[in-house]
Design a protein around this motif. Structure first.
Motif, PDB file in Angstrom:
ATOM      1  N   ASP A  29       2.363   0.478  16.579  1.00 40.56           N
ATOM      2  CA  ASP A  29       1.428  -0.181  15.663  1.00 40.56           C
ATOM      3  C   ASP A  29       1.389   0.543  14.317  1.00 40.56           C
ATOM      4  N   GLU A  30       1.485   1.877  14.366  1.00 41.33           N
ATOM      5  CA  GLU A  30       1.508   2.658  13.128  1.00 41.33           C
ATOM      6  C   GLU A  30       2.792   2.383  12.347  1.00 41.33           C
ATOM      7  N   LEU A  31       3.905   2.257  13.070  1.00 45.40           N
ATOM      8  CA  LEU A  31       5.159   1.915  12.402  1.00 45.40           C
ATOM      9  C   LEU A  31       5.075   0.533  11.755  1.00 45.40           C
ATOM     10  N   ALA A  32       4.498  -0.415  12.474  1.00 40.09           N
ATOM     11  CA  ALA A  32       4.374  -1.769  11.934  1.00 40.09           C
ATOM     12  C   ALA A  32       3.476  -1.780  10.698  1.00 40.09           C
ATOM     13  N   ALA A  33       2.398  -1.011  10.729  1.00 38.19           N
ATOM     14  CA  ALA A  33       1.488  -0.955   9.583  1.00 38.19           C
ATOM     15  C   ALA A  33       2.190  -0.347   8.368  1.00 38.19           C
ATOM     16  N   ALA A  34       3.003   0.701   8.613  1.00 38.79           N
ATOM     17  CA  ALA A  34       3.740   1.317   7.505  1.00 38.79           C
ATOM     18  C   ALA A  34       4.775   0.344   6.938  1.00 38.79           C
ATOM     19  N   ALA A  83       8.949   7.594   5.704  1.00 38.20           N
ATOM     20  CA  ALA A  83       7.656   7.224   6.286  1.00 38.20           C
ATOM     21  C   ALA A  83       7.765   6.998   7.789  1.00 38.20           C
ATOM     22  N   ALA A  84       8.786   6.253   8.218  1.00 41.32           N
ATOM     23  CA  ALA A  84       8.957   5.971   9.649  1.00 41.32           C
ATOM     24  C   ALA A  84       9.337   7.235  10.411  1.00 41.32           C
TER      25      ALA A  84
END
Length: 257
Positions: free
Chosen positions: A38-43, A240-241
């Motif tokens: 979910d954090e990856l998707a948000a980034a 970022a990822a």
């Protein structure tokens, strides 16, 4: 009146593009990513404003079978390189987009205070250990890695009667959390995730003599018509990822420009 017609015409011309931009990006992600996907998707959404990313998590082997049989996922984030490579060979994914995005490690983990996991895998010989949770070696790469480590240490035959097999690594962790297993061999990323920090105790299992858990991302055949698919795979190599993955316990492959 003419001005109104111009505005209406412009709106109709813009509408198809607007709809295309909101077509969901369907991502099939290995279960070891459940705590950070979910954090990856948000980034990613920050880099692609308006992107609608829909995530499904599960065993890599199950996703492999589904995509091979026509499931409409656009991106496959596997817990190994084998499944996406096979999809490319079968024509169900674009081999040119395949890239490693993370390197996994396995740990021995418990929430039971009776067991000292610093002993490593030899602890599994303790007769008090009634149940040991691992992912399914047939469909979950982390289960395959657990089996390889147990075979390396000549423990596989001895522990088989006590194994509790999870469909994926997340379910294997749940078995330990709920007390259905005293110990589990799960991913370092699981125990290092913010939501699991401080839960139980873990010991990193040596990867000497076993294949590294190199994880691969690929655009599927269905994703060839979704422009965001290739962009998402490339994003996984971004600073970022990579920072998100490293913070969640993954090793990182060499930067691939």
């Amino acid at each position: 009146m003419n001005k109104l017609l111009v505005i209406l015409f412009a709106t109709l011309l813009a509408a198809p593009g607007a709809r295309a931009n909101t077509t969901p990006l369907l991502v099939a992600a290995a279960s070891d990513l459940v705590y950070c996907i979910d954090e990856l998707a948000a980034a990613f959404r920050k880099e692609a404003p308006g992107a609608d990313v829909k995530i499904s998590t599960g065993a890599s082997g199950n996703f492999f079978a589904q995509i091979r049989n026509g499931a409409p996922f656009h991106v496959f984030l596997s817990a190994d390189m084998l499944y996406p490579t096979q999809l490319a060979k079968l024509g169900a994914a674009d081999g040119a987009t395949l890239r490693p995005y993370a390197i996994g490690r396995i740990v021995l983990w418990t929430t039971d205070p009776r067991f000292d996991v610093s002993q490593g895998l030899p602890l599994l010989r303790d007769p008090r250990v009634a149940r040991i949770a691992i992912g399914n070696p047939d469909t979950a790469p982390y289960g395959r890695a657990a089996k390889a480590a147990l075979e390396r240490d000549k423990l596989w035959q001895a522990v088989q009667p006590r194994l509790v097999i999870g469909e994926n690594i997340a379910q294997a962790a749940q078995f330990v959390q709920t007390g259905n297993a005293q110990l589990g061999i799960i991913s370092l990323a699981t125990v290092r995730s913010p939501r699991m920090a401080g839960v139980g105790r873990h010991h990193l299992i040596s990867d000497a003599g076993v294949a590294p858990i190199e994880q691969g991302a690929i655009v599927t055949s269905a994703g060839s018509t979704q422009p965001l698919a290739a962009r998402f795979v490339r994003f996984l190599g971004s600073p970022a990822a990579r920072a998100i993955l490293e913070r969640n316990g993954f090793g990182l492959p060499a930067v691939n420009d």
